[in-house]
Design an enzyme around this catalytic site. Structure first.
Site, short mmCIF file in Angstrom:
data_model
loop_
_atom_site.label_atom_id
_atom_site.label_comp_id
_atom_site.label_asym_id
_atom_site.label_seq_id
_atom_site.Cartn_x
_atom_site.Cartn_y
_atom_site.Cartn_z
N ASP A 191 2.62 -1.82 -4.50
CA ASP A 191 1.22 -1.37 -4.65
C ASP A 191 0.69 -1.92 -5.96
O ASP A 191 1.43 -2.59 -6.70
CB ASP A 191 1.15 0.18 -4.61
CG ASP A 191 -0.19 0.68 -4.07
OD1 ASP A 191 -1.24 0.33 -4.65
OD2 ASP A 191 -0.20 1.42 -3.07
N TYR A 213 -15.39 -2.62 6.79
CA TYR A 213 -14.01 -2.21 7.10
C TYR A 213 -13.70 -2.50 8.57
O TYR A 213 -12.67 -3.10 8.89
CB TYR A 213 -13.88 -0.72 6.78
CG TYR A 213 -12.57 -0.08 7.20
CD1 TYR A 213 -11.38 -0.39 6.55
CD2 TYR A 213 -12.53 0.86 8.23
CE1 TYR A 213 -10.19 0.22 6.92
CE2 TYR A 213 -11.35 1.47 8.61
CZ TYR A 213 -10.18 1.15 7.94
OH TYR A 213 -9.00 1.75 8.31
N GLY A 216 0.85 -1.20 0.00
CA GLY A 216 0.00 0.00 0.00
C GLY A 216 0.87 1.24 0.00
O GLY A 216 0.51 2.28 0.56
N LYS A 265 -11.04 -5.04 10.33
CA LYS A 265 -10.01 -4.56 11.27
C LYS A 265 -10.08 -5.35 12.58
O LYS A 265 -9.06 -5.74 13.13
CB LYS A 265 -10.15 -3.06 11.52
CG LYS A 265 -9.73 -2.19 10.35
CD LYS A 265 -8.26 -2.41 9.98
CE LYS A 265 -7.79 -1.54 8.84
NZ LYS A 265 -6.43 -1.89 8.37
N GLY A 274 -0.26 4.96 -0.85
CA GLY A 274 -1.39 5.54 -0.14
C GLY A 274 -1.00 6.72 0.74
O GLY A 274 0.17 7.14 0.79
N GLN A 275 -1.99 7.22 1.47
CA GLN A 275 -1.78 8.40 2.32
C GLN A 275 -0.66 8.13 3.33
O GLN A 275 0.23 8.96 3.53
CB GLN A 275 -3.08 8.74 3.08
CG GLN A 275 -3.00 10.05 3.83
CD GLN A 275 -4.16 10.26 4.81
OE1 GLN A 275 -4.96 9.35 5.05
NE2 GLN A 275 -4.24 11.44 5.36
#
Ligand code: NAD
Ligand code: SER
Length: 323
Positions: free
Chosen positions: A34, A143, A8, A147, A11-12
């Site tokens: 990614d 989501y 990832g 998690k 990503g942010q």
């Protein structure tokens, strides 16, 4: 020295974590992974290795880990809360399938793993204020379900197979380098960006939706500090609560007005308001403070000032403001 793999990576968080790890260990030591190569606009340094792969593909992950002699995986690839509600099947497959692949490879190869959990593990029956580390966990989004399930899987792999997996329940993260990727807390970055551009903003959460938030430098610091801590001192393997500050959209708008006096925010809550209503407004992060010395540096005022300064610099550089 064995290398670091960040999934990832575009990503942010990934874009900034790759940069921070490369700063510490050298560009060649940190492999980004990614679905696609990093876009030119993303703040990620481009000099280090990058691999295109899907975390659902265990063979591809195994090949990357072996080819680069990876010793530590920062497994960030995921779909977030708002995007997850649009694609629940894919969210389960990416979030759970990817994590299971990483944990199984870690078990076989003796890898260390960081995997982020979220305040999305909490739900409507969880105490809202100063939410304890151990409490009712009844997530309402797919989501949040991934998690919480992921937390339990991490704890199981640690206890059963001795995998050194560590985790944080990040709150909403605020940053200026890479845009957030489909979360409920994204409004904060959108509002700050719009204000820096001299525009008004219509918020997709209601004015009073108070959520725990954190500025990206603190999130990266927490991640690296947790991974640098002695394992014996860690009492939580499912995801440490970490808090920094909490605010409502109305309070963020007010903080922005301290720097942009005419800034106006209106409110048109959509389906993301329901997600926000199920999450806590603040968390008790006593375990993180005690076990590995967690202490955030930024509060709402310091974050607002720093964000606006960087976002305005960006605008000046791109020539779209004041030119
Ligand atoms: P993001 O959406 O900005 O980035 C996720 C990255 O994962 C994207 O670049 C995407 O292309 C990649 N990705 C998606 N599916 C993939 C797949 N199948 N294979 C490989 N890569 C794939 O997310 P982020 O904000 O950087 O979040 C990173 C992690 O931190 C996630 O696990 C997220 O749940 C967690 N987290 C983030 C926040 C936050 O506020 N940003 C808060 C709590 C937890
Ligand atoms: N910031 C994330 C989201 O809103 C929380 O995990 O989805």
């Amino acid at each position: 020295m064995s290398r670091f793999l960040v999934t990832g990576a575009n990503g942010q968080i990934g874009s900034e974590l790759v940069a921070a790890l490369r700063e510490r260990h050298g560009a060649r030591q940190v492999v980004g992974l990614d679905l696609k190569p990093p876009p030119a606009s993303n703040g990620q340094p481009r000099e280090g290795p990058f691999e295109e792969a899907d975390v659902r593909d265990r063979a591809a992950l195994a090949e990357v880990i072996s080819a680069y002699d990876v010793g530590t995986v920062y497994h960030l690839a995921s779909l977030l809360s708002a995007t997850g509600e649009q694609q629940p099947d894919r969210t389960w497959e990416v979030n759970m399938g990817g994590l299971k692949n990483v944990l199984d490879l870690a078990r076989g190869e003796g890898l260390r793993v960081f995997w982020p959990s979220s305040i999305a593990v909490f739900g409507p029956s969880t105490p809202k204020e100063n939410t304890p580390q151990q409490t009712v966990l009844d997530p309402t989004t797919i989501y949040g379900v991934t998690k919480r399930s992921g937390e339990l899987l991490c704890r199981y792999y640690h206890r059963r197979f001795g995998v050194d997996v560590r985790s944080l329940r990040y709150p909403g993260l605020i940053s200026y380098k890479t845009a957030p990727g489909g979360g409920t807390t994204d409004y904060a970055v959108e509002m700050l960006r719009r204000a820096a551009e001299g525009e008004d903003y219509t918020c997709f959460l209601d004015r009073g939706a108070r959520l725990p938030m954190m500025y990206m430098p603190d999130a990266i610091g927490a991640t690296l500090d947790l991974m640098g801590a002695e394992g014996e001192g860690l009492t939580v393997r499912e995801g440490y609560n970490v808090g920094a500050f909490s605010f409502t959209p109305e309070e963020l708008a007010e903080s922005i007005r301290g720097h942009v006096p005419g800034f106006r925010c209106s409110y048109a809550p959509d389906e993301r308001q329901q997600i926000a209503e199920a999450w806590p407004s603040s968390v008790d992060d006593g375990a993180a403070r005690r076990d590995w010395g967690w202490a955030p540096a930024y509060d709402l005022a310091a974050m607002t000032e720093d964000m606006l300064e960087h976002l305005r610099e960006e605008e000046w550089e791109s020539g779209s403001v004041g030119a």
